[in-house]
Motif scaffolding. Structure first.
Motif, PDB file in Angstrom:
ATOM      1  N   ALA A  11       0.836  -1.214   0.000  1.00  0.00           N
ATOM      2  CA  ALA A  11       0.000   0.000   0.000  1.00  0.00           C
ATOM      3  C   ALA A  11       0.863   1.253   0.000  1.00  0.00           C
ATOM      4  O   ALA A  11       0.526   2.249  -0.643  1.00  0.00           O
ATOM      5  CB  ALA A  11      -0.933  -0.006   1.213  1.00  0.00           C
ATOM      6  N   ARG A  14       6.749  -0.104   1.051  1.00  0.00           N
ATOM      7  CA  ARG A  14       7.808  -0.867   1.705  1.00  0.00           C
ATOM      8  C   ARG A  14       7.924  -2.294   1.153  1.00  0.00           C
ATOM      9  O   ARG A  14       9.022  -2.761   0.874  1.00  0.00           O
ATOM     10  CB  ARG A  14       7.507  -0.980   3.202  1.00  0.00           C
ATOM     11  N   THR A  15       6.794  -2.941   1.044  1.00  0.00           N
ATOM     12  CA  THR A  15       6.822  -4.339   0.571  1.00  0.00           C
ATOM     13  C   THR A  15       7.300  -4.379  -0.883  1.00  0.00           C
ATOM     14  O   THR A  15       8.006  -5.304  -1.284  1.00  0.00           O
ATOM     15  CB  THR A  15       5.432  -4.989   0.730  1.00  0.00           C
ATOM     16  N   VAL A  81       1.894  -6.394   7.158  1.00  0.00           N
ATOM     17  CA  VAL A  81       1.068  -6.873   8.275  1.00  0.00           C
ATOM     18  C   VAL A  81       0.008  -5.812   8.547  1.00  0.00           C
ATOM     19  O   VAL A  81       0.328  -4.634   8.655  1.00  0.00           O
ATOM     20  CB  VAL A  81       1.924  -7.062   9.548  1.00  0.00           C
ATOM     21  N   TYR A  84      -1.908  -7.460  12.921  1.00  0.00           N
ATOM     22  CA  TYR A  84      -1.377  -8.777  13.309  1.00  0.00           C
ATOM     23  C   TYR A  84      -1.782  -9.881  12.345  1.00  0.00           C
ATOM     24  O   TYR A  84      -1.708 -11.065  12.670  1.00  0.00           O
ATOM     25  CB  TYR A  84      -1.813  -9.146  14.746  1.00  0.00           C
ATOM     26  N   ASN A 112       7.221  -4.223  13.293  1.00  0.00           N
ATOM     27  CA  ASN A 112       7.783  -5.039  14.375  1.00  0.00           C
ATOM     28  C   ASN A 112       6.763  -5.845  15.174  1.00  0.00           C
ATOM     29  O   ASN A 112       7.088  -6.340  16.231  1.00  0.00           O
ATOM     30  CB  ASN A 112       8.593  -4.149  15.336  1.00  0.00           C
ATOM     31  N   ALA A 113       5.535  -5.986  14.691  1.00  0.00           N
ATOM     32  CA  ALA A 113       4.546  -6.787  15.428  1.00  0.00           C
ATOM     33  C   ALA A 113       3.755  -7.633  14.433  1.00  0.00           C
ATOM     34  O   ALA A 113       2.672  -7.234  13.991  1.00  0.00           O
ATOM     35  CB  ALA A 113       3.624  -5.888  16.235  1.00  0.00           C
TER      36      ALA A 113
END
Ligand SMILES: Cc1cc2nc3c(=O)[nH]c(=O)nc-3n(C[C@H](O)[C@H](O)[C@H](O)COP(=O)(O)O)c2cc1C
Length: 161
Positions: A11, A14-15, A81, A84, A112-113
């Protein structure tokens, strides 16, 4: 040499960056999952603060996937992510495309989660050979997982498949 496809949803970029680095490292073809209506930054920001809202959201319509999956044996599958779990467009992709029989290397990007994201992803990949995945971590917009780690994971993945 296996036929490699790198499939990702991103979106905010980053990915996509991670997927591009993987392609630069090991080759293969790169393709993104795209929603018919892109999510606005405002909506993404609201969803980032509102768990219930994302959970209640229906899966989005996707553009036609421009690649014949039969041409590939090994698929790198990347998603952000979201609360979660796996981002909604990736969830939609997984319920509308048959990846059975493929060797899958999943990768995630997030703050980080990761929570249940790997678990949920693997649960959607019935009859696939799901291999060790990679979580690419960011903290306050700083990439914590190094490019070297990403490249090393991708190279090892290809050697093993
Ligand atoms: C709706 C929403 C929910 C998110 N939930 C999580 C989360 O549960 N855990 C996490 O680590 N990051 C979470 N994030 C942050 C994204 O995973 C992170 O920014 C990701 O790297 C973005 O990837 P992209 O730029 O490819 O879209 C969330 C972001 C959004 C928009």
């Amino acid at each position: 040499m296996s036929r490699i496809l790198i499939v990702y949803y991103s979106a905010t970029g980053r990915t996509r960056q991670v997927a591009e680095l993987i392609q630069k490292t090991i080759g293969g073809n790169l393709v993104s999952i795209r929603t018919k209506v892109p999510y606005s930054n405002e909506l993404l920001a609201r969803w980032k603060d509102g768990h219930r809202e994302v959970k209640d959201e229906i899966l989005p319509e996707l553009n036609d996937f421009p690649v014949d999956l039969n041409q590939y044996d090994v698929i790198f599958l990347g998603t952000p992510v979201w609360w979660y779990s796996v981002a909604l467009p990736m969830k939609k992709f997984l319920v509308t495309h048959d990846l059975s029989g493929k060797i899958i290397f999943p990768f995630l990007t997030g703050d980080n989660a990761a929570g249940n994201a790997f678990y949920d992803l693997v649960g959607s990949l019935e009859n696939c050979f799901v291999k060790t995945g990679l979580q690419v971590r960011f903290i306050e917009n700083r990439q914590i997982t190094s490019d070297w780690q990403i490249q090393n994971w991708a190279k090892t993945a290809v050697e093993k498949s």
